[in-house]
Write a protein that holds these residues in place. Sequence first.
Motif, mmCIF file in Angstrom:
data_model
loop_
_atom_site.group_PDB
_atom_site.id
_atom_site.type_symbol
_atom_site.label_atom_id
_atom_site.label_comp_id
_atom_site.label_asym_id
_atom_site.label_seq_id
_atom_site.Cartn_x
_atom_site.Cartn_y
_atom_site.Cartn_z
ATOM 1 N N GLU A 63 3.871 -17.479 4.330
ATOM 2 C CA GLU A 63 3.448 -16.617 5.433
ATOM 3 C C GLU A 63 4.554 -16.494 6.485
ATOM 4 N N GLN A 64 5.265 -17.586 6.750
ATOM 5 C CA GLN A 64 6.407 -17.541 7.664
ATOM 6 C C GLN A 64 7.466 -16.573 7.144
ATOM 7 N N PHE A 65 7.750 -16.643 5.857
ATOM 8 C CA PHE A 65 8.740 -15.753 5.242
ATOM 9 C C PHE A 65 8.340 -14.291 5.402
ATOM 10 N N VAL A 66 7.087 -13.964 5.103
ATOM 11 C CA VAL A 66 6.620 -12.581 5.198
ATOM 12 C C VAL A 66 6.691 -12.094 6.644
ATOM 13 N N PHE A 67 6.309 -12.954 7.586
ATOM 14 C CA PHE A 67 6.387 -12.596 9.001
ATOM 15 C C PHE A 67 7.819 -12.202 9.369
ATOM 16 N N GLU A 68 8.787 -13.031 8.982
ATOM 17 C CA GLU A 68 10.187 -12.731 9.296
ATOM 18 C C GLU A 68 10.660 -11.425 8.673
ATOM 19 N N GLU A 69 10.287 -11.200 7.421
ATOM 20 C CA GLU A 69 10.733 -9.997 6.733
ATOM 21 C C GLU A 69 10.162 -8.740 7.407
ATOM 22 N N PRO B 147 3.875 -7.490 13.473
ATOM 23 C CA PRO B 147 2.759 -8.114 12.750
ATOM 24 C C PRO B 147 1.622 -8.532 13.685
ATOM 25 N N HIS B 148 0.409 -8.223 13.295
ATOM 26 C CA HIS B 148 -0.809 -8.759 13.896
ATOM 27 C C HIS B 148 -1.575 -9.455 12.775
ATOM 28 N N TYR B 149 -2.699 -10.078 13.115
ATOM 29 C CA TYR B 149 -3.626 -10.514 12.079
ATOM 30 C C TYR B 149 -5.013 -10.032 12.465
ATOM 31 N N PHE B 150 -5.904 -9.969 11.486
ATOM 32 C CA PHE B 150 -7.240 -9.413 11.712
ATOM 33 C C PHE B 150 -8.319 -10.455 11.454
ATOM 34 N N SER B 151 -9.312 -10.495 12.318
ATOM 35 C CA SER B 151 -10.541 -11.230 12.039
ATOM 36 C C SER B 151 -11.666 -10.615 12.842
ATOM 37 N N ARG B 152 -12.869 -10.746 12.313
ATOM 38 C CA ARG B 152 -14.036 -10.247 13.035
ATOM 39 C C ARG B 152 -14.336 -11.173 14.213
ATOM 40 N N GLU C 48 -10.924 -13.054 7.704
ATOM 41 C CA GLU C 48 -9.578 -12.946 8.266
ATOM 42 C C GLU C 48 -8.597 -12.374 7.252
ATOM 43 N N ILE C 49 -7.743 -11.475 7.720
ATOM 44 C CA ILE C 49 -6.644 -10.909 6.932
ATOM 45 C C ILE C 49 -5.342 -11.442 7.523
ATOM 46 N N ASP C 50 -4.462 -11.954 6.660
ATOM 47 C CA ASP C 50 -3.244 -12.627 7.126
ATOM 48 C C ASP C 50 -2.437 -11.772 8.096
ATOM 49 N N PHE C 51 -2.211 -10.516 7.719
ATOM 50 C CA PHE C 51 -1.450 -9.624 8.592
ATOM 51 C C PHE C 51 -2.081 -8.237 8.584
ATOM 52 N N LEU C 52 -2.008 -7.587 9.723
ATOM 53 C CA LEU C 52 -2.429 -6.202 9.858
ATOM 54 C C LEU C 52 -1.300 -5.481 10.573
ATOM 55 N N PRO D 220 -3.563 -3.531 5.710
ATOM 56 C CA PRO D 220 -3.844 -4.964 5.630
ATOM 57 C C PRO D 220 -2.931 -5.629 4.597
ATOM 58 N N ILE D 221 -2.463 -6.830 4.911
ATOM 59 C CA ILE D 221 -1.552 -7.552 4.022
ATOM 60 C C ILE D 221 -2.048 -8.978 3.864
ATOM 61 N N GLU D 222 -2.278 -9.371 2.623
ATOM 62 C CA GLU D 222 -2.646 -10.747 2.311
ATOM 63 C C GLU D 222 -1.453 -11.438 1.664
ATOM 64 N N VAL D 223 -1.251 -12.708 1.991
ATOM 65 C CA VAL D 223 -0.148 -13.494 1.440
ATOM 66 C C VAL D 223 -0.735 -14.630 0.618
ATOM 67 N N LYS D 224 -0.401 -14.662 -0.652
ATOM 68 C CA LYS D 224 -0.846 -15.723 -1.546
ATOM 69 C C LYS D 224 0.374 -16.531 -1.980
#
Length: 437
Positions: free
Chosen positions: A339-345, A353-358, A364-368, A377-381
């Motif tokens: 998740e740190q890597f994706v944030f930087e990229e 980058p934001h993240y989503f939750s109700r 929750e979605i990792d990034f929006l 929406p972006i999920e990181v696995k």
Amino acid sequence: MYRDVIDALKTWKASPGRKPLVLRGARQVGKTWALKEFGRTSFDSTAYVDCYNNEQLAALFAMDFDVPRLIQGLELASGEKIDAETTLIVLDEVQEVPRALTSLKYFCEQAPQYHIAVAGSLLGVALHEGTSFPVGKVDFLDLGPMSFSEFLRASGDERYVDMLANSDHDLIGVFHQTLLDRLRKYMVVGGMPAVVDKFVSDQSLLGIRDVQQSILDAYDQDFSKHAPADLVPRLREIMRSIPAQLAKDNKRFFYSQMGPGARAKSHELAMLWLTDTGIAAKATRVNNPRLPLRAYEDQRLFKLFCLDVGLLGAMSKLPVETVLAPDDVFREFKGAMAEQFVFEEMVSQQIEPHYFSRDDSRGEIDFLVQIGRDVVPIEVKAGGNVRSSSLTSYVATHKPNLAIRLSTLPYKQQDVITNLPLYLAGQLSRFAALMLA
């Protein structure tokens, strides 16, 4: 090495409406090198002056803002004759001489023919201390650690960079395991230029943690030198807590988890100091996936990321040997590294980058992120298990035009959800533009 910012600097030089340039970024990300390399390759000469502990320069700007006199003084300070068309003027660590920052207004208004660029590691902090900043009179560029693509180029793997940029997923699939191997190394090395240089020079992962630790020590010394004394222990508390906060299933930052008595009220200035220096960065929560995302963000709730994935590994004491075990580096402390890597990229692509939750904190979605006129929406696995009820539920409820899942699996299109391999995180902006066109 070659940094993508050089292309942006060339665009700035060619711009007919060019203003003095401010290059922002944390210490040791390569600002000085980038400006000197830009001067070497795009100008006949570079008039470089370091403002740090430079009493002569402070005295020069303390007089007045007469531009011809300032040019004469900069010639003497740099030892270079300054020609408006063929010389790049560089003022480094400019926050050390606040009036040098103020002078950019006069260069913009009275002498726009000069090419002047300034850099500073603590510019954000300086501005909060009341420095008179020439609002609207400067251009900005931001520089972070080397991206995965820049790391590949530095490692002699330019051919992979071109392949990733061309989005030929059949061809990329052929080299999938090779690219995952390169990404494993990047996750351990990170993108700090000194660490990448050590890795490339030695062709070994041995010794990189020593270089990373020296960078972290330098940041800690900056706390003592530049931050108010009462903030220093709080700065250290926040920094030490980042790996543990990201290791949680819910990666949201909680002040209370730093220890007894830690609260937002007592630590908010320290948090502002860290983010202003670029040593840490936030992804704030959004509770409504509509445009513009900033209108729906809650500044009180956020994830806090480190400047660099390699530094995060060093802070976490993650053994470099982890890179030798397939996929382990991606799974370490519940996918925090991935998740740190994706944030930087995303940040390197100017994606916010934001993240989503109700409101009930579920789904929750990792990034929006906002790309053009779409919210994606972006999920990181971290591994190959890509089942995600949150992303599936989000797609069913909000019906986005594109949803992206990043994992160690190859590219696959599944209706609205696209599975992308993690190493393509640096192509998110380009890929989304193609898919949403």
